[in-house]
Every structure is written in structure tokens, then in C-alpha cells.
Design an enzyme around this catalytic site. Structure first.
Site, PDB file in Angstrom:
ATOM      1  N   ASP A   1      -2.327  26.641  68.777  1.00 12.85           N
ATOM      2  CA  ASP A   1      -2.938  25.326  68.596  1.00 12.85           C
ATOM      3  C   ASP A   1      -3.525  25.252  67.181  1.00 12.85           C
ATOM      4  O   ASP A   1      -2.876  25.641  66.222  1.00 12.85           O
ATOM      5  CB  ASP A   1      -3.990  25.076  69.690  1.00 12.85           C
ATOM      6  CG  ASP A   1      -4.452  23.628  69.753  1.00 12.85           C
ATOM      7  OD1 ASP A   1      -3.818  22.832  70.479  1.00 12.85           O
ATOM      8  OD2 ASP A   1      -5.425  23.284  69.060  1.00 12.85           O
TER       9      ASP A   1
ATOM     10  N   TYR B   1     -10.051  17.272  64.201  1.00 13.99           N
ATOM     11  CA  TYR B   1      -8.886  16.406  64.010  1.00 13.99           C
ATOM     12  C   TYR B   1      -9.126  15.444  62.850  1.00 13.99           C
ATOM     13  O   TYR B   1      -8.246  15.221  62.018  1.00 13.99           O
ATOM     14  CB  TYR B   1      -8.597  15.627  65.300  1.00 13.99           C
ATOM     15  CG  TYR B   1      -8.029  16.482  66.405  1.00 13.99           C
ATOM     16  CD1 TYR B   1      -6.695  16.412  66.743  1.00 13.99           C
ATOM     17  CD2 TYR B   1      -8.837  17.375  67.114  1.00 13.99           C
ATOM     18  CE1 TYR B   1      -6.156  17.195  67.754  1.00 13.99           C
ATOM     19  CE2 TYR B   1      -8.321  18.170  68.128  1.00 13.99           C
ATOM     20  CZ  TYR B   1      -6.978  18.068  68.437  1.00 13.99           C
ATOM     21  OH  TYR B   1      -6.447  18.859  69.428  1.00 13.99           O
TER      22      TYR B   1
ATOM     23  N   HIS C   1       1.298  26.385  76.290  1.00 19.12           N
ATOM     24  CA  HIS C   1       0.467  26.253  75.105  1.00 19.12           C
ATOM     25  C   HIS C   1      -0.604  27.335  75.003  1.00 19.12           C
ATOM     26  O   HIS C   1      -0.989  27.725  73.903  1.00 19.12           O
ATOM     27  CB  HIS C   1      -0.191  24.869  75.140  1.00 19.12           C
ATOM     28  CG  HIS C   1      -0.943  24.504  73.915  1.00 19.12           C
ATOM     29  ND1 HIS C   1      -0.338  24.333  72.692  1.00 19.12           N
ATOM     30  CD2 HIS C   1      -2.263  24.248  73.709  1.00 19.12           C
ATOM     31  CE1 HIS C   1      -1.243  23.982  71.787  1.00 19.12           C
ATOM     32  NE2 HIS C   1      -2.421  23.940  72.376  1.00 19.12           N
TER      33      HIS C   1
END
Length: 378
Positions: free
Chosen positions: A179, A305, A356
Site C-alpha cells: 500500500d 492522500y 492487499h
């Protein structure tokens, strides 16, 4: 700034746990979804079931003790306190390994792999494959401090983690990440090639599809995952990369909201048969959510982000790089797409199970993969 490294023990005050239970009990719930699946988000029935279990059955003190079996520390780097696990191997020739998590993960992802990585002989392995494991909480995540200024994107985190390895007096080490941890690990390799001997990744969201002729089966699978992510799975990312503060109010105020926000991604991104608990135990899911709730990280974790999308400079990554591709990854990496970004790609492994959160989902595979890849750099 001080270079002091301070021991750390997770010790959540009773008042925080009492407040958590009251908030769970007093949750104001929305109406049920109008579909019979997860396509509109975490289903109401499961959200209520999970929150009730969290309030009445989940034993944080037991889970806290299990996490505290690892040696943990805090040190100030670049003006922020960084929390990290530092589990040294009993084997003298162990190589240092820094593991970087992402969102919506935490150091909890590594709780099943730290011991076999550090002490392989206790788990059927060979002493020559031992690692000293360092697993930091990202700034704004877990028990690390929250940035109070802009600029804390993946490159700055990579620089901070390289500085952490130097402070621990590790002149030569290897790094792994998934990630956001993949991007941070890439930054470590680019910024500290004199000390970082090799990196290992499971995600390459920065690579671009480059199709020559008919797509291979791997490319077709990745293209399908890209389309699904763009159409149905990326709303969280757009929100967190544009308005992290707005989404943070609900996540920091409501534990049920924080749980639903995170567990949906464990449904979407694990290799399950329709439910996240097909892969991970309910307590494990809540352990990870707790690290967000305890520290009020709804906004600070989302802000990564905002900091990193469209603000990253292109880094030259020349250190030896290895990849593991898991079928239920958000977008499984494709070798032909990855090679232009990682010109020193020396290892590739495709697996038929896992998603993931590889260390969390398929820990035995993850451990064997890291032992195999990093063996050549000892």
C-alpha cells in the site's frame, strides 16, 4: 530535536475504553442498504454486529498484551515522535528489515510475521534467514505523532524512516512495504541507496499499463481490477486526497463510522469468499481499527492522500527490487508495467492466494517470500 530512543508500552486509559463503549452503544444508525451485498458499502447488519461485538465481547486488554509482546519505542525524527516496533533477532547474523504499512493498515498487519522473521529456527526455518525487524507507525497513524504542518508525504516519510535506521545504527538494511508502504519503501531505496541494500514491494500503483499486442492474462486481470477500482472502489481515495479534514470529523467522533470505513476495504481487498472474516478473525480486524480509534487518526491518516497525490516528484530507484504479486491485490502488479519504474528488478513471484494485506492474510507465504528474496543480500 533529540536523538533519544524511549521505550514504549501500549497502555490505553480505562476512560478511553469506557468512552468507546458508550459511543458504540449510542450509535445513530442509518437505514439499511437497498441491495443484498456490499456494493453500497459495509452492510448495516454486519456493521451493527461488529459494533456490538466490539462493545460487549472484544477484550482490548488481552489484545493489548499480545501487541506488547513486541519491543516498542518512540523517537523524535524531523520534529515528530515516531513509534516503532524494534524486534531484534536472537541470531547474530540477522539482517535489519524495515516494514512499512499503509492505509487502512497499521503495525497490526505484521503481528503474525514478526516472530518467524526474527527467530526462524523456532518456526521450522534456518538461522541464516533471520531478520531484525523494525516496523514504524506512519506519521499520523497508530501511536506516532500527527503532523502539524504540510509536507508529510511519502518522500518525507521515506527520509524519516531512513533516518530511523541510521539512528538504530544499522549501516546496511533491507526494506519491504505494501500500500502506501510500497511508495515509502521505494522512497527509502531512492533516497538512501548507500545503506538500503534492496527493497521488496507488493503494489505498484504508480506504474502505467503499457500494452504491446494482445494483453496477457495477467494484464487482462490487472486491467479489470483498474476499471473496477476506478468505477466502484476509489471514492475513499478521492475524498481523502481532496477533503481529509471533512471526512475526519465523522471518523474521529464515531467508532462505528471508523469501523465501517475501514472494514469495507478489508472486504474489497482481501482474498475472501465474500466476507472479510473469511480471511481474518474479528479480533484481528478490530485490533487494526483500534489503532485508528484510540489515537483519533481519522483525519491525520487520510491526510497522507492529500499530501501525496499529484505532489510527488519522480524518484530514481536503482537499488535491487523484488515484487510479489497477489491475485486479490487492488491492482496486481504486472512485470512489464513495473520494469520501467524499477530498472533493477531482480525478483518476481506470482502467487495464487492472497490480497492487499499479504503479511496479515497469508503470513506463511509472506515470510517465505521475504526469506527467499533477501537471502541474496546477506
Amino acid at each position: 530535536m533529540t536523538s533519544e530512543i524511549r521505550p514504549f508500552t501500549i497502555d490505553v486509559p480505562d476512560a478511553v475504553l469506557d468512552d468507546l463503549r458508550q459511543r458504540l452503544v449510542n450509535t445513530r444508525w442509518p437505514e439499511t442498504e437497498t441491495v443484498d451485498d456490499w456494493s453500497q458499502g459495509t452492510p448495516l447488519a454486519y456493521a451493527r454486529e461488529l459494533s456490538a461485538y466490539w462493545a460487549d465481547t472484544y477484550d482490548w486488554r488481552d489484545r493489548e498484551a499480545k501487541l506488547n509482546r513486541f519491543d516498542q519505542f518512540v523517537t523524535e525524527i524531523d520534529g515528530l515522535d515516531i513509534h516503532f516496533v524494534h524486534q531484534r533477532s536472537p541470531h547474530d547474523d540477522a539482517i535489519p528489515l524495515i516494514l512499512s504499512h499503509g492505509w487502512p493498515g497499521s503495525i497490526v498487519e505484521f503481528h503474525k510475521v514478526i516472530e518467524p522473521l526474527t527467530n526462524p529456527t523456532a518456526f521450522g526455518g534456518d538461522a541464516s534467514d533471520a531478520f531484525h525487524v523494525i516496523a514504524p507507525s506512519l506519521p499520523g497513524y497508530g501511536f506516532s505523532a500527527k503532523p502539524t504542518e504540510t509536507g508529510w508525504g511519502v518522500e518525507r516519510m521515506g527520509a524519516a524512516f531512513a533516518a530511523l535506521m541510521a539512528r538504530l545504527r544499522y549501516d546496511r538494511y533491507v526494506a519491504q512495504g505494501g500500500d502506501w508502504g510500497s511508495a515509502i519503501t521505494s522512497a527509502i531505496g531512492a533516497l538512501d541507496p548507500e545503506h538500503c541494500a534492496a527493497i521488496h514491494l507488493t503494489l505498484a500503483m504508480g506504474s502505467r499499463p503499457t500494452i504491446h499486442g494482445d494483453p496477457t492474462p495477467e494484464e487482462l486481470h490487472a486491467l479489470e481490477r483498474i476499471k473496477f477500482y476506478a468505477d466502484w472502489d476509489s471514492g475513499y481515495s478521492k475524498q481523502q486526497s481532496t477533503r481529509p479534514q471533512s471526512v475526519g470529523y465523522g471518523l474521529v467522533d464515531s467508532p462505528s463510522a471508523q469501523a465501517a470505513w475501514i472494514v469495507e476495504k478489508f472486504w474489497a481487498w482481501t482474498d475472501n469468499d465474500g466476507h472479510p472474516e473469511d480471511v481474518l478473525g474479528r479480533d484481528e480486524l478490530l485490533d487494526n481499527i483500534m489503532l485508528y480509534w484510540i489515537n483519533g487518526n481519522g483525519a491525520s491518516s487520510a491526510r497522507l492522500y492529500w499530501e501525496s497525490f499529484s505532489k510527488r516528484r519522480k524518484l530514481e530507484i536503482t537499488v535491487p527490487t523484488g515484487f510479489a504479486s497477489f491475485p486479490a491485490e487492488v491492482v496486481p502488479p504486472v512485470r512489464a508495467w513495473v520494469e520501467p519504474v524499477y530498472p533493477n528488478l531482480v525478483h518476481w513471484a506470482d502467487y495464487d492466494k492472497g490480497g492487499h494485506f499479504a503479511a496479515f492474510e497469508v503470513p506463511d507465504t509472506f515470510v517465505a517470500e521475504l526469506r527467499t528474496y533477501f537471502r541474496r543480500f546477506r
